[in-house]
Design a protein around this motif. Structure first.
Motif, PDB file in Angstrom:
ATOM      1  N   ALA A   1     -17.662 -38.937  72.344  1.00 20.44           N
ATOM      2  CA  ALA A   1     -18.652 -37.965  72.322  1.00 20.44           C
ATOM      3  C   ALA A   1     -18.878 -37.778  71.773  1.00 20.44           C
ATOM      4  N   ASN A   2     -18.462 -36.200  70.771  1.00 21.63           N
ATOM      5  CA  ASN A   2     -18.684 -35.364  70.051  1.00 21.63           C
ATOM      6  C   ASN A   2     -18.869 -36.255  68.892  1.00 21.63           C
TER       7      ASN A   2
ATOM      8  N   LEU B   1     -19.265 -39.600  68.112  1.00 20.03           N
ATOM      9  CA  LEU B   1     -20.040 -40.235  68.455  1.00 20.03           C
ATOM     10  C   LEU B   1     -21.320 -39.875  68.833  1.00 20.03           C
ATOM     11  N   GLN B   2     -22.158 -38.461  68.912  1.00 17.18           N
ATOM     12  CA  GLN B   2     -23.000 -38.288  68.804  1.00 17.18           C
ATOM     13  C   GLN B   2     -23.513 -38.398  70.137  1.00 17.18           C
ATOM     14  N   VAL B   3     -23.108 -39.226  71.539  1.00 20.12           N
ATOM     15  CA  VAL B   3     -23.336 -39.248  72.185  1.00 20.12           C
ATOM     16  C   VAL B   3     -23.332 -38.705  73.923  1.00 20.12           C
ATOM     17  N   PRO B   4     -23.979 -37.998  74.099  1.00 20.72           N
ATOM     18  CA  PRO B   4     -24.980 -37.514  75.349  1.00 20.72           C
ATOM     19  C   PRO B   4     -23.305 -37.951  76.467  1.00 20.72           C
ATOM     20  N   LEU B   5     -22.446 -36.459  76.983  1.00 20.09           N
ATOM     21  CA  LEU B   5     -22.107 -37.001  78.281  1.00 20.09           C
ATOM     22  C   LEU B   5     -22.314 -36.062  79.408  1.00 20.09           C
ATOM     23  N   ILE B   6     -22.997 -37.152  80.602  1.00 21.10           N
ATOM     24  CA  ILE B   6     -23.294 -35.923  81.646  1.00 21.10           C
ATOM     25  C   ILE B   6     -22.553 -36.354  82.847  1.00 21.10           C
ATOM     26  N   SER B   7     -21.784 -35.300  83.281  1.00 21.12           N
ATOM     27  CA  SER B   7     -21.075 -36.264  84.773  1.00 21.12           C
ATOM     28  C   SER B   7     -21.748 -35.098  85.885  1.00 21.12           C
ATOM     29  N   TYR B   8     -21.111 -35.658  86.796  1.00 22.48           N
ATOM     30  CA  TYR B   8     -21.833 -34.881  87.915  1.00 22.48           C
ATOM     31  C   TYR B   8     -20.992 -34.810  89.051  1.00 22.48           C
TER      32      TYR B   8
ATOM     33  N   ALA C   1     -17.074 -33.753  87.368  1.00 26.25           N
ATOM     34  CA  ALA C   1     -16.094 -33.472  86.139  1.00 26.25           C
ATOM     35  C   ALA C   1     -16.590 -30.985  86.812  1.00 26.25           C
ATOM     36  N   THR C   2     -15.456 -30.635  87.013  1.00 25.42           N
ATOM     37  CA  THR C   2     -15.607 -29.362  87.768  1.00 25.42           C
ATOM     38  C   THR C   2     -14.496 -28.320  86.918  1.00 25.42           C
ATOM     39  N   ASP C   3     -13.674 -28.958  86.121  1.00 29.98           N
ATOM     40  CA  ASP C   3     -12.952 -28.083  85.348  1.00 29.98           C
ATOM     41  C   ASP C   3     -13.887 -26.765  84.692  1.00 29.98           C
ATOM     42  N   PRO C   4     -13.330 -25.801  85.091  1.00 28.83           N
ATOM     43  CA  PRO C   4     -14.806 -24.633  84.005  1.00 28.83           C
ATOM     44  C   PRO C   4     -14.227 -24.542  82.150  1.00 28.83           C
ATOM     45  N   THR C   5     -13.329 -25.249  81.773  1.00 32.58           N
ATOM     46  CA  THR C   5     -12.908 -24.817  80.748  1.00 32.58           C
ATOM     47  C   THR C   5     -13.767 -25.997  79.388  1.00 32.58           C
ATOM     48  N   LEU C   6     -14.360 -27.156  80.695  1.00 30.76           N
ATOM     49  CA  LEU C   6     -15.000 -28.130  79.942  1.00 30.76           C
ATOM     50  C   LEU C   6     -16.321 -27.351  79.592  1.00 30.76           C
ATOM     51  N   SER C   7     -16.523 -26.185  79.860  1.00 35.06           N
ATOM     52  CA  SER C   7     -17.458 -25.519  79.084  1.00 35.06           C
ATOM     53  C   SER C   7     -17.863 -24.735  77.893  1.00 35.06           C
ATOM     54  N   ALA C   8     -16.445 -25.013  77.063  1.00 36.41           N
ATOM     55  CA  ALA C   8     -16.333 -24.301  75.917  1.00 36.41           C
ATOM     56  C   ALA C   8     -16.754 -25.054  75.026  1.00 36.41           C
ATOM     57  N   LEU C   9     -16.823 -24.585  73.657  1.00 41.27           N
ATOM     58  CA  LEU C   9     -18.146 -24.578  72.215  1.00 41.27           C
ATOM     59  C   LEU C   9     -17.488 -25.790  72.233  1.00 41.27           C
ATOM     60  N   GLN C  10     -16.589 -26.289  72.260  1.00 43.07           N
ATOM     61  CA  GLN C  10     -15.929 -27.492  71.455  1.00 43.07           C
ATOM     62  C   GLN C  10     -16.464 -28.592  71.731  1.00 43.07           C
ATOM     63  N   PHE C  11     -17.248 -29.014  73.600  1.00 44.36           N
ATOM     64  CA  PHE C  11     -17.769 -29.174  73.326  1.00 44.36           C
ATOM     65  C   PHE C  11     -18.692 -29.978  73.803  1.00 44.36           C
TER      66      PHE C  11
END
Length: 686
Positions: free
Chosen positions: A113-114, A116-123, A125-135
């Motif tokens: 997604a990064n 190809l610049q396509v927003p990835l919206i998950s309802y 996936a609860t892993d807290p590390t997905l909130s990192a700046l790398q995503f």
């Protein structure tokens, strides 16, 4: 090399009118969805998203004639298939991807997604590390496990447990989620004592082996954080091992509530073995919109378009589609068209067979992402807004308790107020510090049907004895000392400890370890620090409760009077004929005598000119002066003062005599009646 921009005909149509380019709204906009169809979450999410797309396409107030086309791909819980599915969807030039429900797959396709610049919206996936700046293109419409684990830590702290055993699935979702729980428990001065990692398949023999080994451990509070499991294998195995009794406590994250909410009513009647389990459920406020959709869901079940009951993730999946639809509507109003372009780096790769060079970048991805993050609307799951971490604002959690075959809500949690009996709107307040005394929950039924709070631990079969440090002092050995010629520890403090141990209704193995060489007094601050550093499990001795020590360890209730005291023997004073001289020192007696002489001289100077009684031969005048001064002490003066200054001096002198007399009487009484103490100690060693 510059990127080649090739507008797609089915996405947008540009017309040349009177020399100007006019871009019309596209007829169709593709939206992707990646998840596992045949799963607890997928069975609720798939029909919910289909219903949302149908509602959007039938609503003339949104998208203005543009059709939303939902392309779904089943990844079957596989990171590899998820990556392949992501590439297949971006080939269809989707403007956003909804999903995935797996945190592991989300980590992989977030990189796609990064790029190809396509927003990835998950309802889901609860892993807290997905909130990192790398995503930067990852957005979450469900609550992060960082909030859920804060709620779980507050629940553990509410019942005053200090150690838990974590049962975790061994993937990004499990490891990172339980890592967040460990951090939150540390803030409460609690910890995860043991982690039981399980494979994604939750093989029953593996579960039985891990749970059976955990029975040898001391903690009896289990926190289960695995993927939704309709077979409830962990609790099924626990029942076989007789671990669903009142000796055990079971806490579960929201995977359990999502699983139970998906069960039909007929299956819920057979869940009696779950009695006493306490879990969390993402809180969704009641509303007419939610009730209408749940009624509609019943109709979808009758028609066969929905195969399971509706759970929280289904509500969030429905809202996620609407979030994207509102964002696309605003994007088209502002930018009019949707375009994709080739990536120059992919074009230059010259790959054979894979045709990666044909993948296109969504040129409006950043703009659509910004619009999505500005979302503010009320959906089925409540108010939807995003915070700076690109997560939806936490709406809090319901605390549920399984009592026989019913699921009771016994309280609520929010990061604003902690545990409470009524829902708190976490979106309208900032996180506050709250104490344990402010927390409230309804009565909970625990495993075995008991309502008393479980102790949460036992002395395990292979538990090592408690290491108890005792000061090995050179002085005041009556409190605690090591007996000469043996390694036996004795003393007043030891006697108190042994009496207290007799009141404990179970065996507590222990061993005393002397601290110090017995030739000098050890530093008690060092002893306390060794307890805090887990070198000793506890310490017994005459250890004063000081402020700096209470910040490191907990103290028992004092069993001696507070304050710093010195034990000193009583000094028996012998009777003496000169005891009446002891109230004043020699210097004081000399000062008093000098005062009498001085007053005699002053009175004679003031009186002898006007008072005949102070006249006569020198010898007579000297006797009169001294007798007048000393007789004033007994108020028997024969001479009278006539001058005003003489009378003023007498008033002052009488006041001084009153003070001297009172002080003398008090000091002499104290000497004759109060016991005298003496001690050679001039310093204190705490």
């Amino acid at each position: 090399m510059k990127e080649l921009v090739i507008p797609q005909l089915f996405v947008s149509i540009c017309l040349l009118v009177n020399g100007f380019v006019s871009c019309q709204r596209p007829a169709v906009v593709n939206l992707g969805a990646i998840f596992t169809f045949d799963s607890v979450i997928g069975k609720a999410a798939k029909p919910a998203m289909e219903a949302a797309v149908s509602d959007i396409n039938n609503d003339t107030r949104i998208l203005n004639g543009t059709k939303l086309n939902l392309l779904m791909d089943d990844v079957n819980c596989s990171v590899f298939l998820g990556s392949v599915g992501a590439f297949q969807l971006v080939e269809e030039e989707v403007v956003a991807i909804i999903g995935p429900q797996s945190s592991g797959i989300a980590h992989m396709i977030s990189a796609i997604a990064n790029g190809l610049q396509v927003p990835l919206i998950s309802y889901a996936a609860t892993d807290p590390t997905l909130s990192a700046l790398q995503f930067p293109f990852f957005i979450r419409t469900t609550q992060s496990d960082s909030y859920q684990m804060a709620a779980m830590a507050d629940l553990v702290d509410f019942f005053r447990w200090r150690e838990v055993i974590a049962i975790v699935v061994d993937d990004e979702y499990g490891r990172n989620g339980i890592g967040a729980l460990g951090e939150e428990l540390n803030k409460k001065r609690a910890k995860i004592s043991y982690k039981l990692f399980l494979s994604n398949q939750l093989d029953e023999s593996e579960v039985m082996d891990k749970l059976n080994k955990s029975k040898l451990l001391g903690p009896r509070v289990y926190v289960v954080h695995v993927n939704p499991d309709p077979r409830l294998r962990i609790f099924t195995v626990a029942r076989k091992l007789q671990m669903m009794t009142d000796n055990y406590t079971w806490l579960a994250t929201d995977w359990l509530s999502a699983t139970l909410d998906s069960f039909p009513p007929t299956k819920k009647a057979s869940l009696g073995f779950l009695q006493g389990v306490v879990g969390l459920r993402q809180h969704t406020p009641e509303s007419s919109q939610k009730r209408a959709f749940m009624s509609r869901w019943k109709g979808m079940q009758r028609k066969g378009s929905a195969s399971s009951e509706l759970n929280t993730y289904g509500l969030q999946a429905y809202d996620t589609v609407w979030i994207v639809a509102y964002a696309i509507e605003r994007f088209l109003d502002e930018h009019k068209n949707i375009t994709f372009s080739f990536n120059s780096k992919l074009v230059d790769m010259k790959t054979s067979g894979l045709q990666i060079e044909k993948l296109k970048v969504f040129t409006g991805g950043n703009d659509l992402l910004d619009i999505i993050l500005q979302t503010n609307f009320t959906g089925l799951s409540g108010q939807v807004q995003f915070n700076q971490d690109q997560n939806v604002f936490s709406g809090g959690y319901d605390v549920i308790n399984i009592d026989q075959v019913s699921i009771r809500t016994v309280g609520y949690w929010s990061n604003v107020s902690g545990l409470s009996l009524s829902p708190q709107d976490a979106r309208k307040g900032e996180q506050n510090s709250y104490s344990r005394v402010d927390q409230r929950l309804q009565n909970i039924t625990w495993p075995g049907g008991k309502t008393e709070r479980p102790r949460g631990w036992i002395i395990a079969a292979d538990e090592r004895p408690l290491r108890i440090g005792v000061p090995n002092r050179a002085s005041f050995v009556e409190f605690v000392t090591e007996a000469h010629g043996s390694h036996r520890i004795e003393g007043y403090c030891i006697d108190v400890f042994l009496k207290a141990r007799e009141l404990v209704p179970y065996d507590v193995p222990y061993m005393f370890e002397p601290f110090g060489d017995g030739l000098s007094n050890p530093r008690y601050d060092d002893l306390v620090q060794m307890v805090a550093a887990d070198v000793f499990d506890a310490a017994v001795g005459d250890i004063a409760i000081l402020t700096n020590r209470t910040k490191m360890v907990d103290f028992s209730q004092p069993y001696a009077s507070t304050g710093l005291v010195i034990v000193a023997p009583i000094r028996n004073s012998k009777s003496s004929a000169w005891v009446f001289l002891q109230p004043f020192t020699v210097e004081m007696w000399c000062a008093i005598a000098a005062s009498f002489v001085m007053i005699a001289v002053v009175i004679w100077i003031l009186e002898h000119r006007v008072n005949d009684e102070f006249r006569g031969p020198p010898k007579k005048q000297l006797v009169t002066m001294l007798m007048f001064s000393f007789s004033t002490l007994f108020k028997t003066n024969q001479e009278t003062t006539k001058s005003s200054l003489g009378r003023l001096v007498m008033v002052v002198w009488l006041f001084v005599l009153m003070v001297i007399t009172a002080s003398y009487t008090a000091s002499l009484s104290s000497i004759l009646t109060v016991q005298q103490l003496s001690s050679p100690i001039t310093d204190l060693f705490l």
